[in-house]
Design a protein around this motif. Structure first.
Motif, short mmCIF file in Angstrom:
data_model
loop_
_atom_site.label_atom_id
_atom_site.label_comp_id
_atom_site.label_asym_id
_atom_site.label_seq_id
_atom_site.Cartn_x
_atom_site.Cartn_y
_atom_site.Cartn_z
N THR A 181 0.85 -1.19 0.00
CA THR A 181 0.00 0.00 0.00
C THR A 181 0.89 1.23 0.00
O THR A 181 0.64 2.19 -0.72
N TRP A 202 -10.11 -4.92 11.19
CA TRP A 202 -10.51 -3.80 12.03
C TRP A 202 -10.59 -2.51 11.24
O TRP A 202 -9.78 -2.26 10.35
N GLU A 260 2.89 -0.86 10.19
CA GLU A 260 1.89 -1.68 10.87
C GLU A 260 2.32 -3.12 10.69
O GLU A 260 2.82 -3.50 9.63
N MET A 304 -6.15 -6.39 4.35
CA MET A 304 -5.54 -5.17 3.82
C MET A 304 -4.97 -4.29 4.90
O MET A 304 -5.43 -4.29 6.03
N SER A 305 -3.96 -3.49 4.52
CA SER A 305 -3.33 -2.60 5.50
C SER A 305 -4.36 -1.60 6.00
O SER A 305 -5.31 -1.26 5.30
N MET A 306 -4.17 -1.15 7.24
CA MET A 306 -5.10 -0.20 7.85
C MET A 306 -4.60 1.23 7.73
O MET A 306 -5.37 2.17 7.79
N LEU A 307 -3.29 1.40 7.60
CA LEU A 307 -2.71 2.73 7.36
C LEU A 307 -2.64 2.94 5.85
O LEU A 307 -2.04 2.14 5.13
N HIS A 308 -3.25 4.02 5.39
CA HIS A 308 -3.24 4.33 3.96
C HIS A 308 -2.59 5.70 3.74
O HIS A 308 -2.78 6.62 4.54
N LEU A 334 -6.54 6.29 8.57
CA LEU A 334 -6.82 4.98 9.17
C LEU A 334 -8.06 4.42 8.49
O LEU A 334 -9.11 5.08 8.49
N TYR A 363 1.61 -3.17 4.13
CA TYR A 363 1.35 -4.18 3.11
C TYR A 363 0.01 -4.85 3.37
O TYR A 363 -0.42 -4.98 4.50
N SER A 364 -0.62 -5.31 2.27
CA SER A 364 -1.81 -6.13 2.39
C SER A 364 -1.43 -7.58 2.12
O SER A 364 -0.49 -7.84 1.36
#
Lengths: 411, 411
Positions: free
Chosen positions: A35, B136, A153, B71-75, B105, A40-41
């Motif tokens: 990402t 989450w 994360e 998927m990542s939570m931090l974008h 988030l 990462y996802s």
């Protein structure tokens, strides 16, 4: 699972800004997606690996009496002010809100777990106890260039133990250490318990569990005769010197990656939060606490760093997304094509986790993808293999023709 | 599991600022712990319930071909600027960092999933496809007073589907709708598919899945004869009027809780990100996307709101932390005490999930705890029950004396 039903494909190239070998291979093979730097996802193949590592960790923690929980990731500022972390921990993300309250994003969970546990454990009869979670953490890293080895994360197992006495803590620590070494071994890794400094708040020695790998970010000195191992930052000896512990071996230097740690927290958190339990003499005491971390996403990265070649990943069987990768190199309607379908059905019926490449792409593409994805056993059915199966281990060059019965002896 | 080994205890009181019945009961029974308004931790009993709901959701999503990812939570801010969410979504948490970059988030994951999927799905041959995660989410709620019904962080299943045409999307939506209704039923809930407005970005009608409950935050109008149901906010009719859909029933008003939703995203996200696939005519097209949510922690709260009495929770069997709650009301060394141990061993051997209350506390305390925790079957072994077991369902007042053999007929 049929490979045609997997939405991910292998990619020719990883993103240009991706420096780390672990992320390059995992992205190209379709295990993860970037990402942004440090986030990462996890795609279907990657999630399978993550779940396997997670379950291995879970089993070990349950075996030493850990009780699994899941703690909130948003914490009120007050908790982190109480412990000093709000101002002293530079990787702590601080989140503003519309209500003008500020929150901390969990980078560890001592601040959440201490009040939580001491609400339920009120007397010495409730101790010792250990709770753990396998949950996401956030850290405001300045540089995030090591792929999933050091993310902004990341998934971490963090266990917290509560004890009446230092002696009881020491006993539990020995148990946890043994369990950690067993865990790493089950994942195909050899880790060394390394003396390190105690981190932000502790004067005490902590222990890091280190896997020797050239991708490692740490320098360690280790004895070539005994178990002694120390982070170079705090070593009192130099390489080449005789080991002070056993007096026999000599100290060597190596690059290593941290895959776990344990901290003696003493009574800091009980003191900070003014929380106590009632001891045998009916007196209020702060519990002695320990903290035990394992980086779950990091372990996935370390395994890739350690197990790969120029063609791709070489998964240890215990964490591989599938045990076998079956390649059909024949027209689906041909005799060989139908045999491949049959072998797939047999493997499913025998509960062997198998990825079945029945796509209509070239043999070359299938071989290249199999090497990149890195499943331990490659099984080929083609016009040339007759009634048998061509079996190759990913970590070997040897190819064998086998009947299904013989194959089942080794799978 | 032995209850003496569970670190949580039932609590006399929930925190004073806790207004919601779901959180009050879950806290008192030791399922969750409140970190702050809108953020809760899940304790061993609560985590068991959460895992069961999660697995029920997972099974339904897999059954309609969803592929699980995480998927990542931090974008990065840029993703949310591209779609307009950065400035328009008021619940979006914006996280500053030491590198002066800002992150969002995840409050939903369209921004992450669109580039991710279209990296792998490049032609019409790769469509339709659906990916989902159970992960989450964070929302900057002004008020967070509904316990785990509306949290600042919450567990959600979010699925995203990608289609060549609107017609193909419609087909998948019908499948998803059916699967949702089946899911809720398996959790002991009856949900209505309710017409609602399309949210921040869409002019289209979306559907919310509503469970009728007095704790609900929404007002719905529903027909007492057909399936028609609409959010009162967008209803063109009033209560008491004849249903426009079937022409037979009459509209009623009810309080309801949203337990899922589906949005027709049309080609918004493909357009925003300028991402396309190659269609049959070799032309670049934006995919038609759908988004399908289920609130997992919210479902747990809704179930408690719907299934409780003045003594505590009454779990539906499909999500209960254990199937049976065995109470030993006798000296451990007595005949009855030893029989209780034996029944526990039998249940374990028969793979019945059982919580065994072998603590040395009063019978009154054990009964009160059993009612509060709410496991469907209470089994009592005491001096009075002889060679038999006293069996009571949590949702009934009837008590039966049974042999172990008869008990196994109903468990």
């Amino acid at each position: 699972m049929k490979q045609s039903e997997l939405f991910t494909k292998t990619l020719r190239e990883a993103p240009k800004d991706e420096e780390a070998v672990n992320a390059q291979l995992l992205i190209r093979a379709g295990f993860i997606n970037k990402t942004m730097a440090g986030s990462y996802s996890f795609l279907p193949l990657g999630l399978r690996v993550l779940n396997k590592i997670e379950n291995a960790v879970r089993n070990e923690m349950n075996a030493i009496g850990g009780q699994e929980i899941l703690m909130s990731m948003l914490h009120p500022k007050a908790l982190w002010e109480t412990t000093g972390g709000w101002n002293n921990i530079d990787v702590l993300f601080k989140v503003p809100s519309r209500t003008e309250k500020e929150y901390a994003l969990a980078q560890s969970a001592e601040e959440a777990v201490t009040p939580l546990v001491l609400k339920h454990a009120t007397t010495y009869k409730d101790l010792p106890l250990a709770v753990y979670q396998i949950h996401w953490k956030f850290r405001d890293e300045l540089r995030a260039k090591s792929g999933i080895l050091r993310g902004r994360e990341f998934l971490m197992k963090d266990m917290y133990s509560f004890h009446e006495t230092q002696a009881d803590f020491d006993k539990f620590y020995a148990k946890a250490k043994k369990s950690y070494l067993k865990l790493y071994k089950s994942l195909g890794l050899t880790a060394k318990a390394t003396e390190a400094s105690g981190g932000a708040f502790s004067q005490k020695i902590s222990y890091e569990f280190m896997v020797l790998t050239d991708a490692g970010e740490d320098d360690i000195f280790y004895c070539d005769k005994c178990e002694f191992c120390v982070n170079s930052e705090i070593s009192k000896q130099n390489i080449g010197e005789k080991c002070q512990k056993c007096g026999k071996g000599v100290l060597h230097r190596a690059k290593a990656s941290e895959v776990g740690n344990v901290f003696d927290l003493s009574d800091k958190y009980g003191k900070d939060f003014k929380l106590t339990f009632l001891d045998k003499n009916n007196e209020r005491k702060h519990p002695i606490m320990g903290c035990y971390g394992v980086g779950v996403t990091r372990l996935m990265g370390v395994i890739v760093e350690k197990y790969h070649d120029e063609k791709g990943i070489i998964w240890p069987e215990s964490v591989s997304p599938f045990k076998a990768h079956l390649l059909r190199l024949a027209d689906p309607k041909s005799k060989a094509g139908k045999l491949a379908d049959k072998i797939y059905a047999y493997l499913l019926a025998d509960n062997i986790e198998v990825l079945y490449d029945e796509r209509t792409v070239s043999a070359g593409q299938k071989f290249a993808d199999a090497d990149l994805i890195g499943i331990p056993w490659r099984l080929v059915v083609s016009e040339k293999t007759g009634a048998k199966i061509e079996v190759k281990a990913r970590n070997s060059k040897k190819v064998n023709l086998m009947s299904y019965g013989s194959l089942r002896q080794i799978l």
